[in-house]
Scaffold this motif. Structure first.
Motif, PDB file in Angstrom:
ATOM      1  N   GLY A 194       3.218   6.761  -4.015  1.00 44.06           N
ATOM      2  CA  GLY A 194       4.104   5.798  -4.663  1.00 44.06           C
ATOM      3  C   GLY A 194       5.558   6.174  -4.645  1.00 44.06           C
ATOM      4  O   GLY A 194       6.413   5.416  -5.135  1.00 44.06           O
ATOM      5  N   SER A 195       5.896   7.334  -4.045  1.00 43.11           N
ATOM      6  CA  SER A 195       7.300   7.754  -4.031  1.00 43.11           C
ATOM      7  C   SER A 195       8.121   6.967  -3.016  1.00 43.11           C
ATOM      8  O   SER A 195       9.345   6.883  -3.123  1.00 43.11           O
ATOM      9  CB  SER A 195       7.401   9.257  -3.723  1.00 43.11           C
ATOM     10  N   GLU A 196       7.463   6.413  -2.007  1.00 45.25           N
ATOM     11  CA  GLU A 196       8.163   5.630  -0.987  1.00 45.25           C
ATOM     12  C   GLU A 196       7.449   4.294  -0.834  1.00 45.25           C
ATOM     13  O   GLU A 196       6.219   4.219  -0.801  1.00 45.25           O
ATOM     14  CB  GLU A 196       8.143   6.382   0.354  1.00 45.25           C
ATOM     15  N   SER A 197       8.240   3.229  -0.767  1.00 48.18           N
ATOM     16  CA  SER A 197       7.633   1.896  -0.620  1.00 48.18           C
ATOM     17  C   SER A 197       8.564   0.986   0.179  1.00 48.18           C
ATOM     18  O   SER A 197       9.773   1.230   0.276  1.00 48.18           O
ATOM     19  CB  SER A 197       7.341   1.268  -1.983  1.00 48.18           C
ATOM     20  N   VAL A 198       7.981  -0.054   0.762  1.00 47.48           N
ATOM     21  CA  VAL A 198       8.731  -1.097   1.447  1.00 47.48           C
ATOM     22  C   VAL A 198       8.123  -2.428   1.015  1.00 47.48           C
ATOM     23  O   VAL A 198       6.907  -2.550   0.871  1.00 47.48           O
ATOM     24  CB  VAL A 198       8.689  -0.911   2.980  1.00 47.48           C
ATOM     25  N   THR A 199       8.989  -3.409   0.777  1.00 48.25           N
ATOM     26  CA  THR A 199       8.543  -4.707   0.279  1.00 48.25           C
ATOM     27  C   THR A 199       8.916  -5.801   1.288  1.00 48.25           C
ATOM     28  O   THR A 199      10.046  -5.842   1.780  1.00 48.25           O
ATOM     29  CB  THR A 199       9.177  -5.029  -1.077  1.00 48.25           C
ATOM     30  N   ILE A 200       7.957  -6.664   1.557  1.00 52.18           N
ATOM     31  CA  ILE A 200       8.166  -7.794   2.473  1.00 52.18           C
ATOM     32  C   ILE A 200       7.960  -9.077   1.680  1.00 52.18           C
ATOM     33  O   ILE A 200       6.894  -9.291   1.087  1.00 52.18           O
ATOM     34  CB  ILE A 200       7.175  -7.740   3.654  1.00 52.18           C
ATOM     35  N   ASP A 201       8.998  -9.907   1.634  1.00 51.47           N
ATOM     36  CA  ASP A 201       8.886 -11.193   0.948  1.00 51.47           C
ATOM     37  C   ASP A 201       7.989 -12.127   1.777  1.00 51.47           C
ATOM     38  O   ASP A 201       8.192 -12.282   2.984  1.00 51.47           O
ATOM     39  CB  ASP A 201      10.260 -11.826   0.762  1.00 51.47           C
ATOM     40  N   VAL A 202       7.035 -12.751   1.116  1.00 53.03           N
ATOM     41  CA  VAL A 202       6.085 -13.632   1.800  1.00 53.03           C
ATOM     42  C   VAL A 202       6.210 -15.045   1.232  1.00 53.03           C
ATOM     43  O   VAL A 202       6.122 -15.249   0.020  1.00 53.03           O
ATOM     44  CB  VAL A 202       4.630 -13.139   1.637  1.00 53.03           C
ATOM     45  N   THR A 203       6.464 -15.992   2.110  1.00 53.53           N
ATOM     46  CA  THR A 203       6.484 -17.414   1.741  1.00 53.53           C
ATOM     47  C   THR A 203       5.321 -18.094   2.435  1.00 53.53           C
ATOM     48  O   THR A 203       5.213 -18.048   3.657  1.00 53.53           O
ATOM     49  CB  THR A 203       7.802 -18.088   2.160  1.00 53.53           C
TER      50      THR A 203
END
Length: 200
Positions: A101-110
């Protein structure tokens, strides 16, 4: 602006240990898509999750949350989207985490509904068969007579007149003599008079 795609790639440990990268920060989907976890220098434990409201969670689901990505290996994670069950856009996030959980990437999904399909009757693609009906000579004669204004009853009377003339001529030829000729003239006169009265 979201890009319409059916897959997205997240690079795991490409530059250093416990790093995640993606070249697609936003994704637009009209159906199910795939998340590719591309391993690089060292293996890693990766956790995937979806964030969004209750409706988004009902429509979008992930195959599983936890994956072990070997070095230089790729794992494909199916993301299911029931886009046929929605009538408007839904927005949420696909989050990928590593390093506990120290590194994350988020992708917005529509998520958008699939375009409505139009059923096309296959009979429209076939050439229309031309219906040609052969007419008998009698039907053709009646049709031509109707075109010039003659009624079927008039035609029947004319046919009977011609028949009577034929009988009269053959009888006069068979019997012979002045009496037969007079009878023939009477028949001809009667038929001519009847036709003149009908056609007038």
């Amino acid at each position: 602006m979201p890009v319409s795609r059916t897959e997205v790639t997240v690079h795991v440990n490409r530059e250093a240990t416990d790093t995640l990268e993606t070249d697609m920060p936003a994704l637009e989907a009209r159906g199910s898509f795939a998340l590719h976890l591309q391993g690089h220098d060292t293996p890693a434990h990766v956790h995937c999750r979806l964030n969004g409201d209750r409706r988004f969670s009902q429509i979008v689901s992930i195959d599983g949350p936890n994956y072990y990505v070997e070095a230089n290996d790729m794992i494909t994670v199916p993301i299911s989207v029931a886009a046929t069950d929605i009538d408007g856009s839904l927005e949420g996030e696909l989050e990928v985490l590593t390093g506990y959980g120290s590194e994350s990437v988020t992708i917005d999904v529509t998520v958008k509904p699939k375009p409505a399909t139009v059923d096309i009757d296959e009979s429209f693609s076939k050439p229309r068969a031309e219906t040609t009906t052969e007419q008998s000579p009698l039907e053709q004669a009646l049709e031509r007579a109707s075109a010039v204004g003659l009624e079927p009853g008039t035609l029947a009377l004319a046919a009977l007149g011609v028949l009577a003339l034929g009988i009269g001529v053959s009888t006069a030829a068979t019997i012979g003599g002045p009496a037969a000729m007079i009878a023939l003239l009477v028949v001809v006169g009667g038929v001519t008079t009847a036709l003149a009265l009908v056609l007038s």
